[in-house]
Motif scaffolding. Structure first.
Motif, short mmCIF file in Angstrom:
data_model
loop_
_atom_site.label_atom_id
_atom_site.label_comp_id
_atom_site.label_asym_id
_atom_site.label_seq_id
_atom_site.Cartn_x
_atom_site.Cartn_y
_atom_site.Cartn_z
N PHE A 253 45.28 56.87 65.07
CA PHE A 253 45.12 58.31 64.84
C PHE A 253 43.69 58.76 65.07
CE2 PHE A 253 49.25 59.55 63.55
CZ PHE A 253 49.83 58.44 62.98
N ARG B 264 42.34 60.10 67.42
CA ARG B 264 42.19 61.37 68.12
C ARG B 264 43.02 62.47 67.48
NH1 ARG B 264 42.76 59.20 74.38
NH2 ARG B 264 40.94 57.82 74.35
N SER B 265 43.49 62.23 66.27
CA SER B 265 44.40 63.18 65.61
C SER B 265 43.82 63.69 64.31
CB SER B 265 45.74 62.51 65.33
OG SER B 265 46.35 62.06 66.51
N TRP C 89 39.77 65.12 64.22
CA TRP C 89 39.85 63.74 64.71
C TRP C 89 38.51 63.02 64.60
CZ3 TRP C 89 37.03 61.93 68.94
CH2 TRP C 89 36.34 62.92 69.65
N ALA D 131 49.53 63.24 59.17
CA ALA D 131 48.80 63.09 60.43
C ALA D 131 49.51 63.85 61.54
CB ALA D 131 48.69 61.61 60.79
N ARG D 132 48.72 64.40 62.43
CA ARG D 132 49.28 65.07 63.59
C ARG D 132 49.55 64.06 64.69
NH1 ARG D 132 47.05 71.08 64.40
NH2 ARG D 132 48.37 70.78 66.21
N ARG D 133 50.55 64.34 65.49
CA ARG D 133 50.85 63.48 66.62
C ARG D 133 49.94 63.79 67.80
NH1 ARG D 133 55.88 64.81 67.43
NH2 ARG D 133 56.82 63.05 66.32
N ASP D 134 49.60 65.08 67.98
CA ASP D 134 48.83 65.46 69.17
C ASP D 134 47.37 65.06 69.04
OD1 ASP D 134 48.19 68.99 68.41
OD2 ASP D 134 48.34 67.24 67.10
N SER D 135 46.73 65.00 70.18
CA SER D 135 45.31 64.65 70.21
C SER D 135 44.47 65.92 70.14
CB SER D 135 44.99 63.91 71.52
OG SER D 135 45.68 62.69 71.57
N TYR D 136 43.43 65.84 69.35
CA TYR D 136 42.43 66.91 69.26
C TYR D 136 42.98 68.21 68.68
CZ TYR D 136 40.57 63.56 72.61
OH TYR D 136 40.19 62.41 73.23
N GLY D 137 44.10 68.12 67.98
CA GLY D 137 44.61 69.30 67.30
C GLY D 137 43.71 69.69 66.14
N TYR E 20 51.93 68.89 61.03
CA TYR E 20 51.81 67.44 60.87
C TYR E 20 53.14 66.76 61.12
CZ TYR E 20 47.32 68.74 59.02
OH TYR E 20 46.06 69.28 58.89
#
Length: 126
Positions: free
Chosen positions: A29, A31-32, A53, A98-104, A113
């Protein structure tokens, strides 16, 4: 399989401190954005804190601002929340997310999340 495992909860006196940890496994994670939410009995789940992130941006609920500090250790895939000056309104089950996407963004919204921990109980006694 992604898992978020919280630890560090327990019983503390009013005015005391606790540090919650959330260790992630199954994916990185780094980047999340990650966050903490809580749910007290009879109440809806509410936002506590979130961190970007890279740890540069943080958001806090007004109710915990100045008392709680969120941080993260990306190499260890772990996020923390240091809770100081605990009050009678802080007891709840605390959830890591945690978010799945990067840089959210470190969102206040639970729907942003994708992964959630099982929860960790925090109790404050007077």
């Amino acid at each position: 399989q992604v898992q978020l495992v919280e630890s560090g909860g327990g019983l503390v006196q009013t005015g005391g401190s606790l540090r919650l940890s959330c260790a992630a496994s199954g994916r990185t994670f780094g980047r999340s954005a990650m966050g903490w939410f809580r749910q007290a009995p009879g109440k809806e789940r509410e936002f506590v804190a979130a961190i970007s992130w890279n740890g540069v941006n943080t958001n806090y609920a007004d109710s915990v601002k100045g008392r709680f500090t969120i941080s993260r250790d990306n190499p260890k895939n772990t996020v923390f929340v240091q809770m100081n000056s605990l009050k009678s309104e802080d007891p709840a089950i605390y959830y890591c997310a945690a978010r799945r996407d990067s840089y959210g963004s470190p969102s206040y919204n639970s729907w942003a999340y994708d992964y959630w921990g099982q929860g960790n109980q925090v109790t404050v006694s007077s």
